[in-house]
Design a protein around this motif. Sequence first.
Motif, PDB file in Angstrom:
ATOM      1  N   GLU A 135      -0.497  62.704  81.876  1.00 52.81           N
ATOM      2  CA  GLU A 135       0.148  63.949  82.301  1.00 52.81           C
ATOM      3  C   GLU A 135       0.437  63.985  83.801  1.00 52.81           C
ATOM      4  OE1 GLU A 135      -1.861  67.283  80.689  1.00 52.81           O
ATOM      5  OE2 GLU A 135      -0.332  68.709  81.368  1.00 52.81           O
ATOM      6  N   ASP A 136      -0.507  63.504  84.619  1.00 54.51           N
ATOM      7  CA  ASP A 136      -0.319  63.612  86.072  1.00 54.51           C
ATOM      8  C   ASP A 136       0.666  62.578  86.617  1.00 54.51           C
ATOM      9  OD1 ASP A 136      -2.098  61.593  85.413  1.00 54.51           O
ATOM     10  OD2 ASP A 136      -3.212  61.751  87.287  1.00 54.51           O
ATOM     11  N   LYS A 137       1.155  61.676  85.772  1.00 53.48           N
ATOM     12  CA  LYS A 137       2.107  60.664  86.238  1.00 53.48           C
ATOM     13  C   LYS A 137       3.545  61.008  85.840  1.00 53.48           C
ATOM     14  CE  LYS A 137      -1.048  57.641  87.659  1.00 53.48           C
ATOM     15  NZ  LYS A 137      -1.900  57.100  86.592  1.00 53.48           N
TER      16      LYS A 137
END
Length: 158
Positions: free
Chosen positions: A56-58
Amino acid sequence: MHINPLEKKWLFASLALVAVFLGSIFYTAFERNIHPPSHVETVDSAKLHLGGEFAEDKLGVVGQADGSVRVTLVAGRYGFYPRQMSVPAGRPVTFRIASMDVLHGVHVPMTNMGTMVVPGYVAQVTTVFPKPGEYPMLCNEYCGMGHDHMWSRITVVA
Ligand code: CUA
């Protein structure tokens, strides 16, 4: 058993055709290793959220050193994540998309950006948005009850 000579001819002709078709499939696929053009890169769709490129954070838009842009997306029932992204006009934009569940399709109207997103594979397509504006990114493979609500918004800035 008697077979009419004409019938025999057709029998041989049809069997010969089958042999030619099968032969050409085997020859191109196995002997010459020719396959339909596609970006074949596999990914474990069930583990996207656990790490790696599609965690998700990428996700989202990342500028590259050569001025191009890479957009990493996850497709899942029913949306493309992130839901909103901003990319530059007139520069190559490479989308890399993985499905977290079923088969989806992605299509940006009025551009050549369109591909299937097959679970287990990374879909990659590069396009250039010629002019600024708001573009929808739509799912064009039926993926369930919410299919018609599956879309994201691309803002193309000058
Ligand atoms: Cu995803 Cu239709």
